[in-house]
Scaffold this motif. Sequence first.
Motif, mmCIF file in Angstrom:
data_model
loop_
_atom_site.group_PDB
_atom_site.id
_atom_site.type_symbol
_atom_site.label_atom_id
_atom_site.label_comp_id
_atom_site.label_asym_id
_atom_site.label_seq_id
_atom_site.Cartn_x
_atom_site.Cartn_y
_atom_site.Cartn_z
ATOM 1 N N PRO A 2 0.824 -1.208 0.000
ATOM 2 C CA PRO A 2 0.000 0.000 0.000
ATOM 3 C C PRO A 2 0.863 1.265 0.000
ATOM 4 C CG PRO A 2 -0.053 -1.078 2.148
ATOM 5 C CD PRO A 2 0.724 -1.968 1.225
ATOM 6 N N THR A 3 0.217 2.389 -0.177
ATOM 7 C CA THR A 3 0.914 3.671 -0.163
ATOM 8 C C THR A 3 1.668 3.824 1.151
ATOM 9 O OG1 THR A 3 -0.832 4.618 -1.528
ATOM 10 C CG2 THR A 3 0.604 6.164 -0.369
ATOM 11 N N PRO A 4 2.963 4.189 1.082
ATOM 12 C CA PRO A 4 3.743 4.348 2.311
ATOM 13 C C PRO A 4 3.102 5.347 3.280
ATOM 14 C CG PRO A 4 5.185 4.382 0.408
ATOM 15 C CD PRO A 4 3.772 4.422 -0.113
ATOM 16 N N LEU A 8 0.923 9.091 2.960
ATOM 17 C CA LEU A 8 -0.433 9.305 3.467
ATOM 18 C C LEU A 8 -0.473 10.500 4.415
ATOM 19 C CD1 LEU A 8 -1.541 5.620 4.129
ATOM 20 C CD2 LEU A 8 -2.163 7.094 2.193
ATOM 21 N N SER A 9 0.561 10.633 5.242
ATOM 22 C CA SER A 9 0.648 11.754 6.171
ATOM 23 C C SER A 9 0.778 13.082 5.402
ATOM 24 C CB SER A 9 1.833 11.558 7.109
ATOM 25 O OG SER A 9 1.964 12.648 7.974
ATOM 26 N N PRO A 18 0.608 18.115 -6.348
ATOM 27 C CA PRO A 18 1.764 17.337 -6.807
ATOM 28 C C PRO A 18 2.806 17.111 -5.712
ATOM 29 C CG PRO A 18 1.224 19.055 -8.383
ATOM 30 C CD PRO A 18 0.390 19.315 -7.154
ATOM 31 N N LEU A 19 3.311 15.896 -5.681
ATOM 32 C CA LEU A 19 4.442 15.532 -4.819
ATOM 33 C C LEU A 19 5.625 15.163 -5.702
ATOM 34 C CD1 LEU A 19 3.025 13.190 -2.008
ATOM 35 C CD2 LEU A 19 4.090 15.434 -1.730
ATOM 36 N N TRP A 20 6.796 15.607 -5.315
ATOM 37 C CA TRP A 20 8.053 15.232 -5.963
ATOM 38 C C TRP A 20 8.682 14.190 -5.058
ATOM 39 C CZ3 TRP A 20 10.710 15.062 -10.201
ATOM 40 C CH2 TRP A 20 12.102 14.981 -10.196
ATOM 41 N N LEU A 21 8.857 12.956 -5.572
ATOM 42 C CA LEU A 21 9.283 11.838 -4.734
ATOM 43 C C LEU A 21 10.468 11.090 -5.343
ATOM 44 C CD1 LEU A 21 5.708 10.440 -4.041
ATOM 45 C CD2 LEU A 21 7.203 11.534 -2.357
ATOM 46 N N ASP A 95 -4.556 11.938 -6.851
ATOM 47 C CA ASP A 95 -3.230 12.349 -6.391
ATOM 48 C C ASP A 95 -2.312 12.574 -7.590
ATOM 49 O OD1 ASP A 95 -4.052 12.052 -3.778
ATOM 50 O OD2 ASP A 95 -2.897 10.230 -3.388
ATOM 51 N N HIS A 96 -1.482 13.634 -7.487
ATOM 52 C CA HIS A 96 -0.501 13.954 -8.518
ATOM 53 C C HIS A 96 0.896 13.735 -7.948
ATOM 54 C CE1 HIS A 96 -3.366 15.909 -11.268
ATOM 55 N NE2 HIS A 96 -3.990 16.253 -10.158
#
Length: 156
Positions: A2-4, A8-9, A18-21, A95-96
């Motif tokens: 699942p999503t880490p 999620l936090s 947007p998240l840069w991961l 989610d982006h």
Amino acid sequence: MPTPEFILSLREKIGNDPLWLPGVKAVVHRDDGALLLVKRADNGQWTLPAGIIEPGEEPAATAVREVLEETGVDVAVDRLAGIGTTDPVTYPNGDHAQYLDLVFACRYLRGTARVNDDENTKVEWFTDDERPVLPPKHARAVDWARSAESAAHFVR
């Protein structure tokens, strides 16, 4: 997997923005040259095993962990094959994200390739003649890992 939890936090705070991961792709070959691929449950595409680097986790360790979690196969990382970016992604929930993409050339050690999580519907070894068409940046990762150059590739 699942999503880490750390994502999620973050999503509780920023919503779908947007998240840069940081992420990894693992190009896994057996001694006979066969390439390990997974068929994704979310979009039905054949891809390389891949995943998100957890906070504080070493990227090469992420590649080993992700391959085991997704395929049941143990690998050794031989080298960093390249660094790039993925295309921006919009997930079904809105989610982006976009990923810094570290590509590792890996060697099969042991284990029977199988679906080992809910992210994929198939896991198979492919020869070059049998290999399905991969998304462009996954195909690029395979090319980088197979290159005779020892230095990591990157887009100039």
